[in-house]
Design a protein around this motif. Structure first.
Motif, PDB file in Angstrom:
ATOM      1  N   GLY A 164       0.765  -1.221   0.207  1.00 35.07           N
ATOM      2  CA  GLY A 164       0.195   0.022   0.000  1.00 35.07           C
ATOM      3  C   GLY A 164       0.638   1.392   0.067  1.00 35.07           C
ATOM      4  O   GLY A 164       0.196   2.405  -0.179  1.00 35.07           O
ATOM      5  N   GLN A 165       1.867   1.205   0.173  1.00 30.81           N
ATOM      6  CA  GLN A 165       2.886   2.472   0.278  1.00 30.81           C
ATOM      7  C   GLN A 165       3.320   2.647  -1.016  1.00 30.81           C
ATOM      8  O   GLN A 165       3.945   3.896  -1.270  1.00 30.81           O
ATOM      9  N   VAL A 166       3.227   1.782  -2.232  1.00 30.15           N
ATOM     10  CA  VAL A 166       3.625   2.224  -3.605  1.00 30.15           C
ATOM     11  C   VAL A 166       2.349   2.084  -4.401  1.00 30.15           C
ATOM     12  O   VAL A 166       2.752   2.347  -5.537  1.00 30.15           O
ATOM     13  N   VAL A 167       1.339   1.188  -4.166  1.00 32.79           N
ATOM     14  CA  VAL A 167       0.148   1.017  -5.018  1.00 32.79           C
ATOM     15  C   VAL A 167      -1.034   1.610  -4.176  1.00 32.79           C
ATOM     16  O   VAL A 167      -1.019   1.770  -2.943  1.00 32.79           O
ATOM     17  N   SER A 168      -1.987   2.315  -4.875  1.00 38.08           N
ATOM     18  CA  SER A 168      -3.121   2.776  -4.184  1.00 38.08           C
ATOM     19  C   SER A 168      -3.930   1.756  -3.119  1.00 38.08           C
ATOM     20  O   SER A 168      -3.740   0.425  -3.456  1.00 38.08           O
ATOM     21  N   ASN A 169      -3.998   2.242  -1.960  1.00 43.29           N
ATOM     22  CA  ASN A 169      -4.739   1.210  -0.976  1.00 43.29           C
ATOM     23  C   ASN A 169      -6.058   0.504  -1.663  1.00 43.29           C
ATOM     24  O   ASN A 169      -6.123  -0.763  -1.321  1.00 43.29           O
ATOM     25  N   THR A 170      -6.527   1.096  -2.254  1.00 41.70           N
ATOM     26  CA  THR A 170      -7.969   0.372  -2.867  1.00 41.70           C
ATOM     27  C   THR A 170      -7.336  -0.685  -3.755  1.00 41.70           C
ATOM     28  O   THR A 170      -8.028  -1.894  -3.867  1.00 41.70           O
ATOM     29  N   ALA A 171      -6.466  -0.494  -4.660  1.00 42.34           N
ATOM     30  CA  ALA A 171      -6.013  -1.652  -5.602  1.00 42.34           C
ATOM     31  C   ALA A 171      -5.354  -2.484  -4.584  1.00 42.34           C
ATOM     32  O   ALA A 171      -5.370  -3.735  -4.996  1.00 42.34           O
ATOM     33  N   THR A 172      -4.598  -2.365  -3.616  1.00 44.37           N
ATOM     34  CA  THR A 172      -3.855  -3.325  -2.843  1.00 44.37           C
ATOM     35  C   THR A 172      -4.938  -4.222  -2.123  1.00 44.37           C
ATOM     36  O   THR A 172      -4.790  -5.583  -2.157  1.00 44.37           O
ATOM     37  N   VAL A 173      -6.043  -3.588  -1.810  1.00 45.22           N
ATOM     38  CA  VAL A 173      -7.040  -4.339  -0.874  1.00 45.22           C
ATOM     39  C   VAL A 173      -7.744  -5.357  -1.802  1.00 45.22           C
ATOM     40  O   VAL A 173      -7.984  -6.379  -1.665  1.00 45.22           O
ATOM     41  N   LEU A 174      -8.033  -4.702  -3.072  1.00 39.56           N
ATOM     42  CA  LEU A 174      -8.711  -5.670  -4.096  1.00 39.56           C
ATOM     43  C   LEU A 174      -7.541  -7.079  -4.266  1.00 39.56           C
ATOM     44  O   LEU A 174      -8.320  -7.877  -4.478  1.00 39.56           O
ATOM     45  N   ILE A 175      -6.441  -6.601  -4.251  1.00 40.80           N
ATOM     46  CA  ILE A 175      -5.423  -7.771  -4.802  1.00 40.80           C
ATOM     47  C   ILE A 175      -5.400  -8.575  -3.381  1.00 40.80           C
ATOM     48  O   ILE A 175      -5.322  -9.902  -3.710  1.00 40.80           O
ATOM     49  N   VAL A 176      -5.174  -8.123  -2.309  1.00 35.27           N
ATOM     50  CA  VAL A 176      -5.018  -8.979  -0.850  1.00 35.27           C
ATOM     51  C   VAL A 176      -6.088  -9.659  -0.437  1.00 35.27           C
ATOM     52  O   VAL A 176      -5.930 -10.615   0.008  1.00 35.27           O
ATOM     53  N   ALA A 177      -7.282  -8.988  -0.788  1.00 33.74           N
ATOM     54  CA  ALA A 177      -8.552  -9.639  -0.239  1.00 33.74           C
ATOM     55  C   ALA A 177      -8.875 -11.080  -0.291  1.00 33.74           C
ATOM     56  O   ALA A 177      -8.998 -11.942   0.480  1.00 33.74           O
ATOM     57  N   PRO A 178      -8.893 -11.464  -1.836  1.00 34.50           N
ATOM     58  CA  PRO A 178      -9.155 -12.911  -2.007  1.00 34.50           C
ATOM     59  C   PRO A 178      -7.733 -13.795  -1.244  1.00 34.50           C
ATOM     60  O   PRO A 178      -7.909 -14.888  -0.879  1.00 34.50           O
ATOM     61  N   ILE A 179      -6.615 -13.130  -1.336  1.00 34.28           N
ATOM     62  CA  ILE A 179      -5.575 -14.060  -0.535  1.00 34.28           C
ATOM     63  C   ILE A 179      -5.930 -14.184   0.829  1.00 34.28           C
ATOM     64  O   ILE A 179      -5.446 -15.218   1.424  1.00 34.28           O
ATOM     65  N   ALA A 180      -6.195 -13.000   1.448  1.00 32.31           N
ATOM     66  CA  ALA A 180      -6.421 -13.133   2.945  1.00 32.31           C
ATOM     67  C   ALA A 180      -7.730 -14.103   3.422  1.00 32.31           C
ATOM     68  O   ALA A 180      -7.540 -14.877   4.144  1.00 32.31           O
ATOM     69  N   VAL A 181      -8.637 -14.150   2.360  1.00 29.56           N
ATOM     70  CA  VAL A 181      -9.843 -15.319   2.663  1.00 29.56           C
ATOM     71  C   VAL A 181      -9.420 -16.491   2.496  1.00 29.56           C
ATOM     72  O   VAL A 181      -9.627 -17.452   3.278  1.00 29.56           O
ATOM     73  N   ALA A 182      -8.662 -16.818   1.330  1.00 34.51           N
ATOM     74  CA  ALA A 182      -7.952 -18.053   1.101  1.00 34.51           C
ATOM     75  C   ALA A 182      -6.892 -18.517   2.328  1.00 34.51           C
ATOM     76  O   ALA A 182      -7.168 -19.706   2.952  1.00 34.51           O
ATOM     77  N   ALA A 183      -6.251 -17.668   2.665  1.00 34.42           N
ATOM     78  CA  ALA A 183      -5.468 -17.897   3.925  1.00 34.42           C
ATOM     79  C   ALA A 183      -6.175 -18.201   5.301  1.00 34.42           C
ATOM     80  O   ALA A 183      -5.765 -19.232   6.167  1.00 34.42           O
ATOM     81  N   ALA A 184      -7.292 -17.790   5.489  1.00 29.70           N
ATOM     82  CA  ALA A 184      -8.063 -17.751   6.625  1.00 29.70           C
ATOM     83  C   ALA A 184      -8.669 -19.178   6.585  1.00 29.70           C
ATOM     84  O   ALA A 184      -8.801 -19.871   7.429  1.00 29.70           O
TER      85      ALA A 184
END
Length: 598
Positions: free
Chosen positions: A508-528
């Motif tokens: 999120g420091q180099v990429v839009s926080n919106t874009a970051t969360v769109l990318i990380v959210a499915p990864i976070a769900v899968a990890a959970a």
């Protein structure tokens, strides 16, 4: 090569191009969606489905609602009110403006809150002898924390709420973010108060933003608005009918002078005989003008306006300059002259010297002070015959707190919050109803509504949703999640939260926080799901980390917005941002598991 591998390659290239920062972020997002189609990972309906997603509709509608609140002067009123009671002591003032920014961000997003408060805070810093750099970064960081007070604070909240719903855990309630957001705001403000003076530079801006709060008095000093003028309309039984302007005898009225005359259509009259509804523009002592008005059976259609009344909820005043090749060059004007669209010329200057009440043949570089309704003044922005010194819209927002439609705007906002808090309708529908109400009640004009929407963010989110979907459906998210799980080990939910925070916050420091969360959210769900952890604490942690874009000026538009006015350098942000981010991490690791158990 399977779809999961292809989607991860496209993800890696997308992040790399984001970090490269040579292409517009919305263009990068569109290229990623087209890449998914070109490689066969998604079909064409799949890559455009994001633009019809309820998340995109909700975010677009929030921009219109935010514009209604800001353009009617509500944010200006809130700023001036809180400063009135906070006084000029540095700590009290800093606490007041940062708390206000946090609250406004929860209602109208971070960018809108910072844009509205930026001129006010710079002006206050200068007034109390404090470098603006010591106040603007705390303002933005508190706003970032405030984005976690309500669902509407940031698109990130909406994205994780939707992800939670899609994962079967249910959406986050409207005020649930405040459980984490309130301690984040308090801690961020406290750190800014105690560590800010030590960690922030004492820089001053080379070009501070314009402070238009005292615009009327500034113009009064610049144009010496003392005498004023009267516009007197000729009525049917007036003895002046049939006379030329030069034939009007003003001897009985000492000090009264005729500045000019116009017919009912605004055309100047010089030698023609006066007719019904013609207007005489006169100046002089009010008693003598009153006698002339009575004796000559005239009607007062405009009297001298006090300086404090130049800017009201309905009307205002702007300064314009005659540019080269303007069709107005050579035209004769005078104070009190009526122009098209119900505009009245108040004063004329040439070479920074006031022309008084004498008629003036306009030349290039002449300055005019023009009074009229805000709608009429806004039309001047499209008039190529004049150059506006200050935008009427900017003047109105800063100089006219709580405008004519402010109460309506606040009522609409309150209605939207009630709908969202009670869950009576889906969030996208609540936002759409509120945006429609803003336009229907003319709080925001149709063109203004379209301009208010940040189409870059709309396109960015709409084009990245397919990538997020592809990562999730193709198994790409599971692969990244497996790497994270292998790194933290099974049965260690706190380490999982820490790993996801580091991943999200770093990106999120180099990429839009919106874009970051769109990318990380499915990864976070899968990890959970892969570790048997509940989805909601992982996604709430992702929201906190996504909002923690505090270390660089390029991480959010708000961070970039304050860079020049405060005189910051690129490396100034991490000094205060790092302790604030550590507080966020600690708060998230302590509070989130208590509220949303693993």
């Amino acid at each position: 090569m399977d779809d999961g591998t292809i989607s991860l390659i496209i993800l890696g290239l997308t992040v790399a191009v984001f970090v490269w920062n040579r292409l517009p972020v919305d263009l990068v997002a569109v290229l990623s969606a087209l890449s998914l189609w070109a490689t066969g990972v998604l079909d064409f309906p799949g890559i455009i489905a994001g633009f019809g997603d309820p998340v995109v509709i909700f975010i677009a509608s929030l921009f219109v609602v935010s514009e209604g609140i800001d353009s009617t002067g509500v944010t200006t009123w809130a700023g001036q009110t809180i400063v009135k009671y906070a006084g000029t002591q540095r700590t009290r003032l800093l606490v007041a403006v940062t708390a206000l920014c946090a609250l406004l961000t929860a209602l109208i997003t971070l960018n809108g809150a910072v844009a509205a408060l930026l001129p006010l805070v710079v002006m206050l810093a200068v007034r109390i002898g404090e470098p603006p750099s010591r106040m603007l970064m705390p303002l933005t960081f508190a706003g970032s924390a405030g984005s976690l007070l309500m669902l509407t604070g940031t698109p990130v909240n909406i994205i994780v709420s939707e992800a939670s719903s899609d994962a079967g855990a249910g959406a986050f309630p409207f005020f649930s973010f405040a459980v984490v957001g309130v301690p984040l705001v308090i801690g961020t403000i406290a750190i800014s108060v105690f560590l800010g003076p030590r960690l922030l530079p004492a820089a001053r801006p080379a070009h501070p933003p314009a402070d238009l709060a005292g615009h009327a008095h500034t113009l009064d000093l610049h144009y010496a608005l003392t005498d004023g003028f009267y516009r007197l309309r000729v009525r049917e039984l007036s003895p002046l009918l049939g006379r030329g302007v030069a034939d009007v005898d003003l001897t009985p009225y000492p000090g009264v002078q005729i500045v000019g005359a116009q017919d009912g259509n605004g055309v100047s009259r010089v030698s023609d005989a006066l007719a019904v509804d013609d207007v005489l523009v006169v100046t002089g002592p009010s008693e003598e003008v009153g006698s002339l008005t009575i004796d000559s059976l005239l009607a007062v259609c405009m009297a001298p306006t006090p300086v404090d009344d130049l800017l009201t909820r309905e009307a205002g005043v702007v300064e314009v300059v005659i540019p080269p090749r303007s069709s107005l060059v050579g035209e004769t004007v005078f104070p009190g002259m009526h122009r098209a669209h119900d505009l009245v010329i108040i004063a004329v200057q040439r070479m920074a010297k006031d022309r008084g009440n004498q008629p003036t043949e306009l030349a290039e570089g002449d300055a005019l002070l023009v009074h009229g309704t805000w709608a009429a003044l806004d039309e001047l922005t499209r008039d190529r015959d004049v150059l506006l010194v200050d935008s009427p819209d900017l003047v109105r927002r800063q100089a006219v707190p709580w405008g004519s439609k402010a109460s309506i705007a606040v009522a609409i906002l309150a209605g939207m919050v009630v709908l969202l808090a009670t869950g009576a309708v889906p969030p996208a529908l609540a936002g759409l109803l509120a945006a429609t109400a803003m336009v229907a009640t003319r709080v925001v004009g149709p063109r203004q509504a379209y301009r208010a929407i940040s189409w870059q963010i709309v396109v960015l989110i709409g084009a990245l949703i397919p990538l997020s979907t592809a990562i999730q459906t193709s198994g790409g998210a599971d692969r990244i999640a497996d790497v994270i799980i292998d790194a933290v080990g099974p049965g260690r939910p706190y380490l999982l939260l820490l790993a996801l925070f580091v991943l999200t916050a770093t990106l999120g420091q180099v990429v839009s926080n919106t874009a970051t969360v769109l990318i990380v959210a499915p990864i976070a769900v899968a990890a959970a799901q892969g570790t048997g952890t509940s989805v909601q604490p992982v996604l709430m942690l992702t929201a906190v980390a996504g909002a923690a874009s505090l270390l660089t000026p390029i991480s959010t538009p708000a961070n970039m917005m304050i860079m020049n006015p405060a005189g910051y350098r690129f490396g100034d942000y991490w000094r205060l941002g790092l302790p604030v981010m550590l507080w966020w991490l600690l708060t998230a690791l302590v509070i989130i598991p208590l509220v949303w158990p693993f």
